[in-house]
Motif scaffolding. Sequence first.
Motif, PDB file in Angstrom:
ATOM      1  N   PHE A  85       0.847  -1.189   0.000  1.00 51.57           N
ATOM      2  CA  PHE A  85       0.000   0.000   0.000  1.00 51.57           C
ATOM      3  C   PHE A  85       0.889   1.247   0.000  1.00 51.57           C
ATOM      4  O   PHE A  85       1.952   1.282   0.633  1.00 51.57           O
ATOM      5  CB  PHE A  85      -0.890   0.047   1.241  1.00 51.57           C
ATOM      6  CG  PHE A  85      -2.160  -0.733   1.087  1.00 51.57           C
ATOM      7  CD1 PHE A  85      -2.907  -0.661  -0.079  1.00 51.57           C
ATOM      8  CD2 PHE A  85      -2.632  -1.525   2.115  1.00 51.57           C
ATOM      9  CE1 PHE A  85      -4.086  -1.362  -0.222  1.00 51.57           C
ATOM     10  CE2 PHE A  85      -3.807  -2.235   1.988  1.00 51.57           C
ATOM     11  CZ  PHE A  85      -4.542  -2.158   0.813  1.00 51.57           C
ATOM     12  N   ILE A  86       0.433   2.267  -0.722  1.00 55.37           N
ATOM     13  CA  ILE A  86       1.106   3.554  -0.711  1.00 55.37           C
ATOM     14  C   ILE A  86       0.146   4.600  -0.162  1.00 55.37           C
ATOM     15  O   ILE A  86      -1.031   4.309   0.097  1.00 55.37           O
ATOM     16  CB  ILE A  86       1.585   3.948  -2.125  1.00 55.37           C
ATOM     17  CG1 ILE A  86       0.398   3.978  -3.087  1.00 55.37           C
ATOM     18  CG2 ILE A  86       2.657   3.000  -2.605  1.00 55.37           C
ATOM     19  CD1 ILE A  86       0.777   4.419  -4.484  1.00 55.37           C
ATOM     20  N   LEU A  87       0.645   5.808   0.015  1.00 51.22           N
ATOM     21  CA  LEU A  87      -0.173   6.885   0.571  1.00 51.22           C
ATOM     22  C   LEU A  87      -0.656   7.809  -0.532  1.00 51.22           C
ATOM     23  O   LEU A  87       0.097   8.145  -1.446  1.00 51.22           O
ATOM     24  CB  LEU A  87       0.648   7.696   1.578  1.00 51.22           C
ATOM     25  CG  LEU A  87       1.013   6.981   2.875  1.00 51.22           C
ATOM     26  CD1 LEU A  87       2.166   7.686   3.571  1.00 51.22           C
ATOM     27  CD2 LEU A  87      -0.193   6.894   3.810  1.00 51.22           C
ATOM     28  N   VAL A  88      -1.925   8.211  -0.447  1.00 56.21           N
ATOM     29  CA  VAL A  88      -2.439   9.232  -1.350  1.00 56.21           C
ATOM     30  C   VAL A  88      -2.960  10.380  -0.495  1.00 56.21           C
ATOM     31  O   VAL A  88      -3.524  10.171   0.590  1.00 56.21           O
ATOM     32  CB  VAL A  88      -3.555   8.668  -2.265  1.00 56.21           C
ATOM     33  CG1 VAL A  88      -4.780   8.240  -1.471  1.00 56.21           C
ATOM     34  CG2 VAL A  88      -3.942   9.701  -3.318  1.00 56.21           C
ATOM     35  N   SER A 101      -3.813   1.019  -3.116  1.00 54.39           N
ATOM     36  CA  SER A 101      -2.976   0.443  -4.169  1.00 54.39           C
ATOM     37  C   SER A 101      -2.698   1.564  -5.172  1.00 54.39           C
ATOM     38  O   SER A 101      -3.406   2.583  -5.172  1.00 54.39           O
ATOM     39  CB  SER A 101      -3.703  -0.728  -4.835  1.00 54.39           C
ATOM     40  OG  SER A 101      -4.980  -0.340  -5.283  1.00 54.39           O
ATOM     41  N   PRO A 102      -1.655   1.440  -6.004  1.00 53.23           N
ATOM     42  CA  PRO A 102      -1.296   2.531  -6.924  1.00 53.23           C
ATOM     43  C   PRO A 102      -2.488   3.032  -7.744  1.00 53.23           C
ATOM     44  O   PRO A 102      -3.316   2.261  -8.218  1.00 53.23           O
ATOM     45  CB  PRO A 102      -0.231   1.882  -7.821  1.00 53.23           C
ATOM     46  CG  PRO A 102       0.417   0.877  -6.922  1.00 53.23           C
ATOM     47  CD  PRO A 102      -0.696   0.314  -6.084  1.00 53.23           C
ATOM     48  N   ILE A 103      -2.555   4.360  -7.907  1.00 55.82           N
ATOM     49  CA  ILE A 103      -3.668   5.034  -8.580  1.00 55.82           C
ATOM     50  C   ILE A 103      -3.203   5.592  -9.924  1.00 55.82           C
ATOM     51  O   ILE A 103      -2.114   6.171 -10.010  1.00 55.82           O
ATOM     52  CB  ILE A 103      -4.217   6.172  -7.696  1.00 55.82           C
ATOM     53  CG1 ILE A 103      -4.834   5.600  -6.414  1.00 55.82           C
ATOM     54  CG2 ILE A 103      -5.248   7.015  -8.442  1.00 55.82           C
ATOM     55  CD1 ILE A 103      -5.344   6.654  -5.454  1.00 55.82           C
ATOM     56  N   ILE A 155      -1.783  13.429  -4.838  1.00 54.80           N
ATOM     57  CA  ILE A 155      -0.442  12.931  -5.088  1.00 54.80           C
ATOM     58  C   ILE A 155      -0.253  11.661  -4.270  1.00 54.80           C
ATOM     59  O   ILE A 155      -0.828  11.519  -3.177  1.00 54.80           O
ATOM     60  CB  ILE A 155       0.627  13.993  -4.713  1.00 54.80           C
ATOM     61  CG1 ILE A 155       2.000  13.553  -5.195  1.00 54.80           C
ATOM     62  CG2 ILE A 155       0.619  14.282  -3.224  1.00 54.80           C
ATOM     63  CD1 ILE A 155       3.056  14.656  -5.083  1.00 54.80           C
ATOM     64  N   GLN A 156       0.492  10.701  -4.790  1.00 60.02           N
ATOM     65  CA  GLN A 156       0.752   9.486  -4.023  1.00 60.02           C
ATOM     66  C   GLN A 156       2.222   9.424  -3.619  1.00 60.02           C
ATOM     67  O   GLN A 156       3.102   9.854  -4.365  1.00 60.02           O
ATOM     68  CB  GLN A 156       0.329   8.236  -4.789  1.00 60.02           C
ATOM     69  CG  GLN A 156       0.833   8.101  -6.190  1.00 60.02           C
ATOM     70  CD  GLN A 156       0.122   6.979  -6.942  1.00 60.02           C
ATOM     71  OE1 GLN A 156      -0.786   6.331  -6.439  1.00 60.02           O
ATOM     72  NE2 GLN A 156       0.534   6.756  -8.171  1.00 60.02           N
ATOM     73  N   LYS A 157       2.442   8.886  -2.424  1.00 65.82           N
ATOM     74  CA  LYS A 157       3.781   8.881  -1.838  1.00 65.82           C
ATOM     75  C   LYS A 157       4.124   7.504  -1.280  1.00 65.82           C
ATOM     76  O   LYS A 157       3.258   6.786  -0.778  1.00 65.82           O
ATOM     77  CB  LYS A 157       3.854   9.915  -0.703  1.00 65.82           C
ATOM     78  CG  LYS A 157       3.899  11.360  -1.161  1.00 65.82           C
ATOM     79  CD  LYS A 157       5.248  11.680  -1.797  1.00 65.82           C
ATOM     80  CE  LYS A 157       5.369  13.159  -2.131  1.00 65.82           C
ATOM     81  NZ  LYS A 157       6.711  13.485  -2.646  1.00 65.82           N
ATOM     82  N   TYR A 158       5.402   7.187  -1.340  1.00 66.32           N
ATOM     83  CA  TYR A 158       5.906   5.918  -0.829  1.00 66.32           C
ATOM     84  C   TYR A 158       6.205   6.031   0.662  1.00 66.32           C
ATOM     85  O   TYR A 158       6.706   7.055   1.130  1.00 66.32           O
ATOM     86  CB  TYR A 158       7.169   5.526  -1.589  1.00 66.32           C
ATOM     87  CG  TYR A 158       7.810   4.252  -1.125  1.00 66.32           C
ATOM     88  CD1 TYR A 158       7.148   3.035  -1.244  1.00 66.32           C
ATOM     89  CD2 TYR A 158       9.083   4.261  -0.584  1.00 66.32           C
ATOM     90  CE1 TYR A 158       7.742   1.857  -0.822  1.00 66.32           C
ATOM     91  CE2 TYR A 158       9.697   3.084  -0.170  1.00 66.32           C
ATOM     92  CZ  TYR A 158       9.020   1.888  -0.287  1.00 66.32           C
ATOM     93  OH  TYR A 158       9.611   0.733   0.130  1.00 66.32           O
ATOM     94  N   PHE A 165       5.767   1.724  -8.476  1.00 68.30           N
ATOM     95  CA  PHE A 165       5.846   1.470  -7.039  1.00 68.30           C
ATOM     96  C   PHE A 165       6.190   0.033  -6.696  1.00 68.30           C
ATOM     97  O   PHE A 165       6.195  -0.343  -5.542  1.00 68.30           O
ATOM     98  CB  PHE A 165       4.512   1.854  -6.396  1.00 68.30           C
ATOM     99  CG  PHE A 165       4.293   3.335  -6.383  1.00 68.30           C
ATOM    100  CD1 PHE A 165       4.812   4.110  -5.376  1.00 68.30           C
ATOM    101  CD2 PHE A 165       3.578   3.963  -7.400  1.00 68.30           C
ATOM    102  CE1 PHE A 165       4.611   5.490  -5.370  1.00 68.30           C
ATOM    103  CE2 PHE A 165       3.386   5.335  -7.393  1.00 68.30           C
ATOM    104  CZ  PHE A 165       3.914   6.102  -6.376  1.00 68.30           C
ATOM    105  N   ASN A 166       6.443  -0.812  -7.677  1.00 69.06           N
ATOM    106  CA  ASN A 166       6.847  -2.200  -7.392  1.00 69.06           C
ATOM    107  C   ASN A 166       8.351  -2.358  -7.537  1.00 69.06           C
ATOM    108  O   ASN A 166       9.006  -1.600  -8.203  1.00 69.06           O
ATOM    109  CB  ASN A 166       6.130  -3.165  -8.350  1.00 69.06           C
ATOM    110  CG  ASN A 166       4.703  -3.441  -7.879  1.00 69.06           C
ATOM    111  OD1 ASN A 166       4.337  -3.120  -6.757  1.00 69.06           O
ATOM    112  ND2 ASN A 166       3.910  -4.039  -8.768  1.00 69.06           N
TER     113      ASN A 166
END
Length: 310
Positions: free
Chosen positions: A173-176, A251-253, A264-267, A309-310
């Motif tokens: 999971f990543i952060l949005v 999950s990635p967007i 924005i999505q962040k690791y 992100f993988n």
Amino acid sequence: MNITHMKYVVEIAKAGTIKKASEHLLIAQPNLSRTIKELENELGITIFDRSTKGVCLTPDGEEFVSYAKNILKQFDDLEKLYKSGLPVKQRFSASVPRASYISDAFASFSKSIQSESAEIFYEETNNSKAINNIINSNYNLGIIRYAADLDKFYKVMLEEKGLSYELVSEFNFILVMNQNCPLAKKSSILLSDLEKYIEIAHADPMISSLPISVLKKTDEFDNAERKIYVFERASQFDLLSENPETFMWVSPIPENILKKNGLIQKYCPENNRMYRDVLIHKKDYKLSELDKAFIAELCASKRLYFKTFN
């Protein structure tokens, strides 16, 4: 038990007496009475309470009639469909988790629906409902999401329920968050950074079908002091786009969805727990052309949006 037995029971319940039902069905009353008694013995239930005034349904009988009416309607619809000479209606149904890469795949898949008559059912829900939809509600496909360390539990459970399963994707999971959130400026985010922000969480957990003893071990990182539980994904995006203090584990967007909502999505390097999205269906189910088209779009979407992100 067969279709004829169901028709007999429904007609008797409608007529109120076996005598009237026998007249409508053009069957001798003793033969009809004997047939119903044999059916009750076969099923181990009492369908009708009998009296000198007629018959009335027992609780088991009411349940039987409810199922029988649905089956008879489907039987009639099927018969009309093929006797009419009309082309068979395209049908697609899937229950999936709330995931943008899946909804993006579904949007692309919708372009493959031909001009003939079609019925398409797409429901975003949790694991328990997705599995139940396939077993009890005539859905053909499902996608369930679970932590990779629960793989053995889920595979045993799916085998017991007679369901086939195939891995679609595996990810962290990543952060949005809102692009104006102060955290958006950080190259990577630590769990401690999240403590003063508001987490948007799913109101119906994806793993609600697990025993409590297992469920307690599956909590996400619980660093936020404030949480908002939301069922509907569009409302989750509305909150994220309007409130810079909110974030969500996802999950990635797809990039186009992020831009449209100002996100924005962040690791998060401390989040190393792997999750799996798994495609399920009944073991005896043969994939339709629409199913295959959806799965192809799903795989394409995964390859496109997960590579970063993988």
